[in-house]
Write a protein that holds these residues in place. Structure first.
Motif, PDB file in Angstrom:
ATOM      1  N   ARG A 184       0.814  -1.391   0.071  1.00  0.00           N
ATOM      2  CA  ARG A 184       0.129  -0.238  -0.264  1.00  0.00           C
ATOM      3  C   ARG A 184       1.130   1.286  -0.207  1.00  0.00           C
ATOM      4  N   PHE A 209      -2.929  -5.666  10.345  1.00  0.00           N
ATOM      5  CA  PHE A 209      -1.999  -5.332   9.456  1.00  0.00           C
ATOM      6  C   PHE A 209      -1.186  -3.796  10.060  1.00  0.00           C
ATOM      7  N   ALA A 210      -0.684  -3.439  10.691  1.00  0.00           N
ATOM      8  CA  ALA A 210      -0.426  -2.416  11.253  1.00  0.00           C
ATOM      9  C   ALA A 210       0.408  -1.091  10.715  1.00  0.00           C
ATOM     10  N   LEU A 264       3.484  -7.429   6.667  1.00  0.00           N
ATOM     11  CA  LEU A 264       3.922  -8.241   5.503  1.00  0.00           C
ATOM     12  C   LEU A 264       5.345  -7.558   5.007  1.00  0.00           C
TER      13      LEU A 264
END
Ligand SMILES: C[S@@+](CC[C@H](N)C(=O)[O-])C[C@H]1O[C@@H](n2cnc3c(N)ncnc32)[C@H](O)[C@@H]1O
Length: 533
Positions: free
Chosen positions: A280, A338-339, A360
């Motif tokens: 992202r 999803f930190a 990830l």
């Protein structure tokens, strides 16, 4: 005559979706009436009643996209009746500066070429009452970046006279003051009380690049009639732009202007692709300034550092981070699936929660740990560099039975899943997660509360995300969840958050994957989401 340019984006989130989208550009001498008239024309007939324009807010100094007002169209509480209008306005002083023709088409910034002499009204004020009168005439005084509005009265210099030390000139805004009669009652009273004649003089003012706003510079340079919107997101010292094709030949000049006009910005980048598929983050090109992508930002009173070119960071999520963390209590346990670089994690840890944080992207993982240390909460944060599904089925699963058992007395368990393009699809990882464990029923402890994010382009985003969550979990959530609208990402795209207590039957039941519920979303769907963020 002064005209104000309005750029209006209409967004009709639900029932009137077909009317959304187009950007309208209008020139108007009466912007408020013009907006009202346009609303009637565009929205009338589609909404049950025509929205009332509540306010038109001037956007001084900074030019960008501003949400000017939002008004309930019908007075009902339904989301479908909310009409949003965004507007970009040019500076009200646009008429003052008529740029030299030579700057049109410039691609390498030559600041001197923008210099121009203009004539502005001024009033001669005795120095003994200067301060008092300048205060009283503040509203009609000329306002320009880096410009002194009180100048020497050396009008007669050409004739060999000395500068008049007994008087100074206050420069006035030509749009407010055209003659002695233009002063309002309060200003006229102040002039009278201090014995100053409201006689208007003309002052030749040298306007230079430094006195111009970025919008004026760009409007002068870019081809006439094309949109020069120069909005950007600020991430520490980095200004992050998303230039359109017609602006690309001028990209370096635009970058330089943005840097010059925004103190603290030392690097301007342009997004060169849509958001990267996995981590992202954006690919970006430096347009101006230093090639240093390590940003330092503050959000909700917390400091973060990260390499902006390699991780995800969105300055528009601070309210959402704060909202979710405000639901947590000291001692709660949080799993941040999803930190990213830690905006939920660090804030929750600072609130006294124990956080298991995962991402990830190895680069996000690195900065996540860095930010936990930076904010002195590393003892509260355990970090992982796993795929979200592995994290749920591994570290989260290992700890859950114990936490559920303990939760009867105090700590609650929260699972935050902020990867809106995909997070709902990860929910099936919870199916049968605790199969084989003893389910002690409602008295055996409180099950985790999930906060799962999703994008929706559907007419009813609440229903859409809820149905997708139910499909992935294989159980109904209606009546036992909350759906929150986080923000409007694009004209027809909402970011939503579904919060619910994990149903017992999901955790302790069979792990059956429903039809149409493959492990990964189809690449086609993923691509569609990415181009819109
Ligand atoms: C939208 S960002 C959210 C970051 C942060 N929680 C926030 O609110 O700003 C999503 C994060 O998920 C990570 N990510 C993407 N795919 C993942 C996966 N399959 N498993 C775990 N993390 C993933 C990305 O690297 C990114 O940092």
């Amino acid at each position: 005559m002064f005209t104000r340019r309005l750029l209006m984006t209409f967004s009709f989130p639900e029932t009137t979706r077909s009317a959304g989208g187009p950007i309208r550009e209008r020139r108007s001498e009466s912007p408020k009436d013009d907006v009202q008239e346009t609303l009637v024309r565009v929205a009338g007939g589609m909404l049950r009643s025509v929205p009332r324009l509540l306010a038109l807010v001037d956007v001084p100094r900074r030019v960008g996209v501003h949400r000017l007002f939002s008004c309930p169209a019908t007075g009902s509480e339904e989301r479908s009746s909310v009409l949003r209008v965004q507007a970009v306005m040019t500076d009200p002083d646009l008429g003052l500066y008529q740029p030299p023709a030579a700057v049109r088409g410039m691609t390498v910034l030559e600041r001197d070429a923008f210099t121009q002499t203009v004539v502005v009204p001024a009033i001669r004020i005795p120095t003994r009452v200067l301060n008092r009168l300048v205060k009283s005439l503040k509203k009609v005084a000329l306002q320009r970046p880096g410009l002194k509005r009180v100048v020497d009265d050396d009008d007669d210099d050409d004739e060999g006279n000395e500068t008049d030390r007994e008087h100074r000139l206050l420069l006035l805004d030509p749009h407010s003051i055209k003659s002695a009669e233009s002063f309002g009652p309060e200003e006229a009273a102040a002039l009278k009380a201090l014995g100053v004649e409201p006689e208007i003089r003309h002052y030749r003012l040298k306007l230079m690049y430094e006195n111009l706003k970025s919008e004026e510079v760009l409007r002068a340079v870019l081809p006439e009639g094309q949109d020069v919107t120069s909005g950007f997101s600020r991430v520490g010292h980095i200004a992050h732009m998303n230039l359109r094709d017609h602006q690309l030949p001028y990209k370096n000049l635009i970058g330089q202007v943005i840097m010059d006009k925004n103190p603290g910005v030392t690097c301007v980048v342009n997004k060169t692709n849509t958001i990267d598929s996995t981590y992202r983050n954006f690919q970006m090109e430096v347009l101006a300034g230093e090639d240093n992508m390590v940003a330092k930002v503050k959000e909700n009173g917390v400091s973060y550092e990260f390499d902006f070119s390699r991780v995800y960071w969105n300055p528009r999520l601070s309210t959402e981070h704060e909202r979710v963390v405000s639901l947590l209590r000291r001692g709660d346990v949080v799993f941040d699936v999803f930190a990213g670089v830690g905006p939920f994690t660090v804030l929750a840890a600072r609130r006294g929660c124990s956080v298991f944080a995962n991402d990830l992207n190895p680069e996000s993982y690195k900065w996540l740990q860095h930010n936990a240390k930076l904010n002195k909460v590393e003892s509260k944060v355990t970090s992982f560099n796993l795929d979200g599904r592995e994290f749920i089925r591994g570290p989260l699963r290992e700890r859950l039975p114990d936490l559920i058992e303990r939760s009867g007395s105090s700590p609650a368990v929260h699972v935050i899943m902020n990867l809106p393009a995909l997070a709902l699809d990860f929910l099936d990882a919870f199916r049968g997660l605790l199969r084989g464990e003893t389910d002690r029923g409602p008295d055996g402890g409180v099950l985790p509360k999930l906060h799962v994010y999703g994008f929706s382009k559907e007419d009813e985003p609440e229903r859409d995300v809820l149905e997708r969550a139910e499909l992935r979990l294989g159980t109904a959530l209606r009546g036992r969840c909350e759906v929150h609208t986080v923000r409007n990402v694009a004209p027809n795209k909402e970011m939503m958050c579904v919060s619910f207590d994990m149903p017992r039957d999901v955790l302790y039941g069979e792990d059956v994957v429903e039809e149409g519920c493959s492990e990964e979303p189809s690449p086609k769907r993923l691509k569609l989401e990415e181009t819109q963020e």
